[in-house]
Design an enzyme around this catalytic site. Structure first.
Site, PDB file in Angstrom:
ATOM      1  N   CYS A   1       0.833  -1.207   0.000  1.00  9.49           N
ATOM      2  CA  CYS A   1       0.000   0.000   0.000  1.00  9.49           C
ATOM      3  C   CYS A   1       0.868   1.257   0.000  1.00  9.49           C
ATOM      4  CB  CYS A   1      -0.923  -0.032   1.217  1.00  9.49           C
ATOM      5  SG  CYS A   1      -1.654   1.548   1.645  1.00  9.49           S
TER       6      CYS A   1
ATOM      7  N   CYS B   1       0.330   3.529   3.005  1.00 11.21           N
ATOM      8  CA  CYS B   1       0.971   2.947   4.195  1.00 11.21           C
ATOM      9  C   CYS B   1       2.463   3.276   4.212  1.00 11.21           C
ATOM     10  CB  CYS B   1       0.777   1.432   4.226  1.00 11.21           C
ATOM     11  SG  CYS B   1      -0.948   0.906   4.245  1.00 11.21           S
TER      12      CYS B   1
END
Length: 440
Positions: free
Chosen positions: A65, A68
């Site tokens: 991600c 993230c």
């Protein structure tokens, strides 16, 4: 040597053994090293961490991600500051893509999902993510439920420290016990305080003329409202709930999350560009309507700012904007008959007519797949599975095309006749593919 003397002489050794044993017991009870770094949790130690620390902030992430990856260094910077608070907040992370059973248990449906566990009870975090702002917002969770302010300077310092993201409630001439239960209930959404001593200058600056009074301010939106009572639980809670949001809410992916627990319908105005002058003037008119209709949430979105979302409500290039609908926050909305668009000439009258027609039921109920579906696709988790689905679909189509390219049969055979009966015409095949594409 008498037994008592022998026992006394051995006392230092016994004490050392007991201290060693107690140290090992403590270490076994708290196996986590608290050094200001982000803890890495998994299914084997997650529950232990939640029960060990009174305040623990958890990042449920996925290695692939991009959001993230951007968040990780911010958490690294915030972790030592939060661990050094008088009431420490421990920062931890969980690879939710790897430990899916743990992620499912905590209802993780997108990455990153941030939750703060206060004495084991989770609250989802929707605040900003830069380290300095994250520290300021998380500090709120270890602050008193109701701050007691005893001077003008204390009021100013409280407002300054609270920042601009959450609404601020200040009770003038109120006892903290009157709002303490609600302050606990809505602590993750607002700051609460009571002012015990203040000057006439404060009354002038906050524009109230009698006490008791509860002031709600939204620093970001430069809004303020005053509640003079009655200070009974139901009326007080209604005022607090209605004041958690600004009068007119800019709708985006973050603000939609703040509507999660609000049961009110949303009067949504869809504009071409929410930053242009016409839209700004319209928002001022909407504020007046919102102030008189607190049982509804008023929001706005620009097609330029979030086109996909706007199109969920049948907004296309030829649609006359601004357009108003009433949305339930999920998959249903209401189009008010004869009052969809707002003309520039007299927007106040048109908005009043829209609300009046809505309340008498002069509406067409419609259903959308937009916000819920778009929320899924726009999330990192949803995006991953969405593109996997597209890839699988392309593979299937390729296989079908490949299988269709067989050796031609001899003209006039029964096999060819049977085959031709089963193969759709080109227009039929195209129509079938369109239907399949739309469904996916």
């Amino acid at each position: 040597m008498p037994p008592t003397i022998r026992l006394f002489s051995a006392f230092p050794f016994i004490l050392l053994v007991l201290l060693t044993i107690s140290t090992k017991i403590i270490a076994s009870e708290n196996p986590f090293k608290v050094d200001g770094k982000v803890l890495e949790l998994d299914e084997s130690n997650f529950d232990a961490a939640i029960s060990t620390f009174d305040y623990i902030f958890v990042d449920f992430y996925a290695p692939w991600c991009s959001h993230c990856k951007s968040l990780a260094p911010e958490l690294d910077k915030a972790a030592p500051v939060l661990a050094g608070l008088k009431k420490p907040i421990i920062v931890a992370k969980v690879n939710a893509d790897k430990y899916r059973r743990l992620a499912s248990k905590h209802e993780i449906d997108g990455y990153p999902t941030l939750k703060i566990f206060v004495h084991g009870v989770p609250t989802e975090y929707y605040g900003p993510r830069p380290a300095n702002l994250l520290v300021r917002f998380l500090t709120k969770f270890v602050a008193p439920d109701v701050a007691i302010l005893d001077s003008d300077s204390a009021i100013s310092e409280f407002v300054e420290a609270a920042g601009t993201y959450f609404p601020i409630f200040i009770g003038f001439g109120l006892n903290e016990s009157m709002i303490s239960n609600l302050a606990v209930k809505y602590k993750n959404k607002a700051w609460f305080s009571v002012a015990k001593d203040f000057s006439d200058n404060i009354m002038t600056s906050y524009d109230f003329d009698k006490v008791p009074a509860l002031i709600a301010t939204h620093p970001t939106h430069d809004e303020q409202s005053i509640f003079y009572g009655p200070f009974e639980d139901k009326f007080l809670e209604d005022y607090i709930k209605q004041s958690l949001l600004p009068l007119v809410l800019p709708v985006n992916e973050d603000s939609l999350k703040s509507l999660k627990d609000d049961k009110r319908k949303i009067v949504l105005t869809i504009m071409e560009d929410e930053t242009d002058e016409k839209s700004k003037k319209l928002r001022n008119v909407l504020k007046a309507a919102a102030s008189a209709n607190r049982d509804l949430i008023f929001g706005y979105v620009g097609v330029k700012q979030w086109e996909d979302f706007a199109e969920s409500f049948e907004v296309y290039k030829k649609t006359q904007l601004p357009k108003m609908i009433v949305w339930d926050g999920n998959e249903e909305y209401y189009s008010v008959i004869g009052s969809e668009s707002i003309e520039e000439s007299d927007p106040g009258t048109q908005i009043s007519k829209f609300l009046e027609s809505y309340r008498v039921g002069s509406v067409i109920q419609k259903r959308i797949s937009g916000p819920t579906l778009m929320g899924f696709i726009n999330s990192q988790l949803g995006g991953k599975y969405f593109f996997i689905s597209i890839l699988v679909l392309l593979v299937i189509i390729t296989l079908i095309i490949t299988m269709g390219k067989e050796e031609p049969l001899t003209v006039g055979t029964r096999d060819q006749i049977d085959h031709s009966r089963n193969v759709p015409s080109q227009p039929e095949a195209r129509e079938s593919r369109r239907a399949t594409d739309k469904e996916d």
